[in-house]
Design an enzyme around this catalytic site. Structure first.
Site, short mmCIF file in Angstrom:
data_model
loop_
_atom_site.label_atom_id
_atom_site.label_comp_id
_atom_site.label_asym_id
_atom_site.label_seq_id
_atom_site.Cartn_x
_atom_site.Cartn_y
_atom_site.Cartn_z
N PHE A 36 96.83 81.21 -14.42
CA PHE A 36 97.87 80.94 -15.32
C PHE A 36 98.41 79.75 -15.20
O PHE A 36 98.66 78.99 -16.06
CB PHE A 36 98.97 82.38 -15.18
CG PHE A 36 98.38 83.50 -15.76
CD1 PHE A 36 98.89 83.89 -17.18
CD2 PHE A 36 97.50 84.29 -15.18
CE1 PHE A 36 98.56 85.07 -17.72
CE2 PHE A 36 96.92 85.38 -15.75
CZ PHE A 36 97.46 85.73 -17.05
N ASP A 104 92.70 92.32 -14.29
CA ASP A 104 91.46 92.43 -15.08
C ASP A 104 90.77 93.57 -14.95
O ASP A 104 89.65 93.66 -15.39
CB ASP A 104 90.94 91.07 -14.92
CG ASP A 104 90.95 90.43 -13.31
OD1 ASP A 104 90.56 91.80 -12.45
OD2 ASP A 104 91.18 89.56 -12.82
N HIS A 121 100.37 94.18 -10.87
CA HIS A 121 101.03 93.67 -12.28
C HIS A 121 100.25 94.58 -13.44
O HIS A 121 100.38 94.14 -14.70
CB HIS A 121 100.56 92.31 -12.26
CG HIS A 121 101.24 91.47 -11.29
ND1 HIS A 121 100.85 90.07 -10.78
CD2 HIS A 121 102.69 91.72 -10.68
CE1 HIS A 121 101.92 89.76 -9.89
NE2 HIS A 121 102.79 90.68 -9.81
#
Ligand code: ZN
Length: 254
Positions: A36, A104, A121
């Site tokens: 990110f 993911d 998260h």
């Protein structure tokens, strides 16, 4: 990568009773997932301002952008040697659990049981309806992206939100609590592919250290707690983790 560092980590794993692995973005970049914050990362292509919870709920344009990102991220991403090595550690009976900052689903794809993965998260392969709170696998909704910009809930038409933590949202309390408990209960805490800069996740190694655990850091760049680690390996996760597991399987040095 220095051979003696690999030896030391294998030795620490052999001597430990409860090994906890903590993973960050560095584990997934080798699967083709962009980081990110790095140059060329997601925040150069997308505006973080569009990814707050408030914006997602109130702005259909931001929502459509989010679905585009989700589609991008889920295209042809597969586990890499780091994920498989961590799974093998578990299969060898040497790993208690993984705590991850990644969303993911790749640890599970690599064969680690879902109940051994604590996702701080969330998980982008899961969608939550903000209306009726039903959950759907992303795979079930994905096909609709061919014709819709932001698919709604099949049951109530409500807004579907990826079950990941957005800016402006707090971490899931139950997961954080469990992760903290496992960190405190570990006697070897291995950080893989995280720069340990995002709080509160970055406190977890502190909890482990305070409880007397040994600390290993496998990361390409420096972290704020390198000086407190027993071993630091500056290498790609996909290179270091398979080497450590291979060394472990050879047994103790004669
Ligand atoms: Zn619904």
């Amino acid at each position: 990568m220095k051979e003696e560092l690999v030896d030391s980590v294998a030795g620490l794993i052999t001597a430990a009773n409860k090994v906890v692995v903590f993973t960050g973005a560095g584990v997934s970049t080798e699967s083709g997932l962009p980081d990110f914050r790095s140059p060329g990362g997601i925040w150069e292509k997308f505006d973080p301002e569009d990814f707050t919870y408030q914006k997602f709920v109130s702005d259909p344009v931001a929502r459509a952008k989010h679905w585009r990102l989700l589609k991008d991220l889920s295209a042809s991403v597969a586990p890499n040697p780091a994920h498989y090595a961590i799974t093998e550690l578990y299969q060898l009976g040497r790993l208690d659990c993984v705590i991850t900052q990644n969303v993911d689903n790749l640890h599970q794809c690599a064969g680690l049981p879902a109940e051994r993965v604590f996702e701080l998260h969330g998980n982008m392969q899961s969608l939550l309806c903000l209306g009726c709170r039903r959950r759907y696998p992303f795979a079930d909704i994905k096909a609709r992206l061919e014709t819709e910009e932001a698919p709604g809930c099949p049951a109530c038409g409500g807004i579907l939100k990826p079950a990941v933590v957005f800016f402006g949202e707090s971490l899931p309390e139950d997961v954080l609590k469990e992760a903290s408990r496992h960190a405190r209960g570990s006697d070897l805490f291995i950080v893989v592919g995280s720069t340990l800069t995002v709080y509160p996740a970055a406190y977890l190694p502190d909890y482990a250290l305070a409880a007397g655990a040994k600390l290993v850091i496998v990361n390409l760049s420096a972290t704020p707690i390198d000086d407190r680690a027993d071993v630091v390996i500056r290498a790609r996760a996909g290179e270091a983790m398979p080497a450590i597991v291979a060394r472990l399987k050879e047994g103790p040095a004669v």
